[in-house]
Design an enzyme around this catalytic site. Structure first.
Site, mmCIF file in Angstrom:
data_model
loop_
_atom_site.group_PDB
_atom_site.id
_atom_site.type_symbol
_atom_site.label_atom_id
_atom_site.label_comp_id
_atom_site.label_asym_id
_atom_site.label_seq_id
_atom_site.Cartn_x
_atom_site.Cartn_y
_atom_site.Cartn_z
ATOM 1 C CG ASP A 87 2.102 1.749 9.265
ATOM 2 O OD1 ASP A 87 1.642 2.678 9.959
ATOM 3 O OD2 ASP A 87 2.276 1.843 8.043
ATOM 4 N NE ARG B 291 -0.235 12.835 6.170
ATOM 5 C CZ ARG B 291 0.097 14.074 6.456
ATOM 6 N NH1 ARG B 291 -0.833 14.983 6.611
ATOM 7 N NH2 ARG B 291 1.358 14.426 6.605
ATOM 8 C CE LYS C 157 -1.871 1.832 3.841
ATOM 9 N NZ LYS C 157 -1.823 3.320 3.810
ATOM 10 C CG ASN C 158 2.429 2.519 3.612
ATOM 11 O OD1 ASN C 158 1.318 3.031 3.510
ATOM 12 N ND2 ASN C 158 2.851 1.985 4.748
ATOM 13 C CB ILE D 227 5.555 7.364 14.776
ATOM 14 C CG1 ILE D 227 6.866 6.562 14.763
ATOM 15 C CG2 ILE D 227 5.325 8.041 13.425
ATOM 16 C CD1 ILE D 227 8.113 7.366 14.509
ATOM 17 N NE ARG E 293 -1.947 10.650 9.862
ATOM 18 C CZ ARG E 293 -2.480 9.632 9.181
ATOM 19 N NH1 ARG E 293 -1.716 8.701 8.672
ATOM 20 N NH2 ARG E 293 -3.785 9.541 9.008
ATOM 21 N N PRO E 294 0.813 16.844 10.456
ATOM 22 C CG PRO E 294 2.322 18.231 11.563
ATOM 23 C CD PRO E 294 1.566 16.944 11.716
ATOM 24 C CB ILE E 295 0.901 18.697 4.976
ATOM 25 C CG1 ILE E 295 0.073 19.979 4.928
ATOM 26 C CG2 ILE E 295 0.001 17.472 5.074
ATOM 27 C CD1 ILE E 295 -0.773 20.095 3.666
ATOM 28 C CG ASP E 296 4.936 21.293 9.425
ATOM 29 O OD1 ASP E 296 4.337 20.221 9.585
ATOM 30 O OD2 ASP E 296 5.949 21.591 10.074
ATOM 31 C CG LEU E 297 8.148 18.269 8.169
ATOM 32 C CD1 LEU E 297 8.543 16.863 8.628
ATOM 33 C CD2 LEU E 297 9.319 19.224 8.384
ATOM 34 N NE ARG F 278 -7.362 4.415 4.796
ATOM 35 C CZ ARG F 278 -6.328 4.907 5.479
ATOM 36 N NH1 ARG F 278 -6.344 4.902 6.790
ATOM 37 N NH2 ARG F 278 -5.274 5.390 4.853
ATOM 38 C CB CYS G 262 -6.396 6.260 10.185
ATOM 39 S SG CYS G 262 -7.001 4.832 9.280
#
Length: 416
Positions: free
Chosen positions: A305, A92, A22-23, A327, A121-125, A397, A116
């Site tokens: 995970d 995500r 998946k990943n 994490i 899980r910010p997307i600032d990076l 998922r 989920c």
């Protein structure tokens, strides 16, 4: 809403062919946008998250044909560069499409992603990395609008080795002008798979699997054929499912080299492993031993995970195990449900102390996120009596036909 009905106490034995990752699939499907040509991908798992990604590609204007793990993607006719809010909220990983759209069109518009609820899980990076490549980013009314006259290579340092931010930077940089260096890059095998796919399309990416990735921009890419790597988290989940029942299982289409941290924990719990090139054969003892301590870490450390399915193992192990989640701060949602089944787990902050019990008991429980749902399936396989797990949409998922594979190994499970 569907549920899994599982009658526990059946020893799992048999063979499972592990599906594609998946990943790895999600960023590679997104990367196909960059070529503007036809791409054929093999070993793509038929799961909810790949289905959503394909929906987005079709919305953008791609033509997609899917048959038995094979996906043919024609990206020549893309006519949009925005991702609608209702699809962004599905998962995500939709944010990965930003790097691909910017890399091809120098323009993209999208809202904040969903997925989920396992913590912040910010997307600032991601956005910081894109800005280093000359992308102007404006945030308005919940939407993020990215544009650039040209993408220019740069030096990107990630404050944390984020998998998603590393992937977005790679996707945006492969067709940039000049050279890009990503330092403190994520080292996960899925990053290596993405880099290998990009190189198959004509990109010049090196250093994947290490903390420094170097990219020489190219003017254009071409189509490619590529086979997705096996899913190491799915593989470890089936090992956990067999181990908790004292079973014996053979996994095919796996890459054991990607699973070192997980396999070492299983060995510590007393299982026997025979490792071959693309195969793992596991024989479990009647009673598992506890795990002294497990800390989730970026690769090559123990994956977040698989923390929850392995915690399910620890609930019936001999002795006390400790899990420290480094994490995601909200990845203990499965604990209340395991406790309903008779598990003895105490939580303090990001630490969980698990004291093994003689047996779990069947109960009505709820999956609240993907991996926590898998943990409940693992626990139910060993529980006395019948367990009903609602929230199967979360499990779907990331797991393709999980009930089918478990049935073939002797489990008593059905979907209602």
């Amino acid at each position: 809403m569907a549920s899994f009905i599982i009658e526990g106490g059946k020893r799992l034995e048999g063979e499972v062919v592990i599906s594609g990752s998946k990943n790895a699939s999600l960023p590679i499907i997104a990367a196909s946008i960059l070529s503007g040509k036809k791409t054929t991908l093999y070993n793509v798992p038929d799961i909810h998250d790949t289905q959503v990604t394909i929906k987005i590609l079709k919305y953008l204007g791609c033509k997609v044909k899917k048959t038995n793990g094979k996906i043919e993607i024609d990206t020549r006719y893309i006519k949009r560069n925005d991702v609608p809010d209702y699809l962004m909220r599905e998962m995500r990983s939709t944010v990965i499409l930003a790097g691909a759209l910017i890399g091809r069109f120098k323009d993209a518009s999208f809202s904040y992603p969903g997925g989920c609820d396992i913590g912040a899980r910010p997307i600032d990076l991601h956005l910081k990395a894109l800005r280093e490549l000359g992308v102007d980013i404006q945030e308005e009314h919940g939407y993020i609008k990215c544009s650039a006259d040209k993408i220019v290579g740069g030096n990107i340092h990630l404050d944390f080795p984020s998998v998603g931010a590393t992937e977005n930077a790679m996707l945006a940089a492969v067709c940039a002008e000049g050279f890009t260096t990503i330092t403190n890059a994520a080292r996960e095998p899925e990053i290596v798979d993405l880099g290998n796919f990009l190189n198959c399309m004509g990109a010049k990416v090196r250093g994947m699997g290490g903390s420094v990735i170097k990219i020489e921009g190219v003017s254009k890419l071409h189509g490619a054929e590529y086979t997705i790597m096996p899913d190491r988290i799915v593989a470890a989940t089936y090992l956990a499912a067999s181990a908790i029942t004292g079973g014996e299982i053979c996994l095919k289409n796996v890459n054991p080299r990607d699973m070192g941290a997980m396999l070492h924990v299983l060995l510590d719990m007393g299982v026997q492993l025979r490792i071959e090139k693309d195969k793992i054969i596991q024989k479990a003892p009647k009673k598992l031993e506890s795990i002294h301590i497990v800390r989730t870490m970026p690769y090559p450390g123990f994956p977040t995970d698989i923390q929850s399915p392995f915690m399910a193992l620890a609930t019936v192990a001999r002795g006390t195990s400790v899990f420290i989640e480094n994490i995601f701060e909200n990845r203990f949602q499965h604990i209340d449900e395991l406790t309903r089944m008779g598990a003895d787990i105490k939580v303090e902050g990001r630490s969980a102390v698990v004291r093994g019990v003689n047996a779990l008991q069947g109960a009505n429980v709820v999956a609240r996120e993907l991996r926590g749902g898998a943990a409940l399936v693992v626990a139910a396989l060993a529980a006395n009596g019948t367990t009903t797990i609602s929230g199967t949409e979360f499990i779907d998922r990331g797991y393709e036909n999980i009930e089918k594979y478990l049935l073939e190994c002797g489990a008593k499970i059905r979907r209602e």
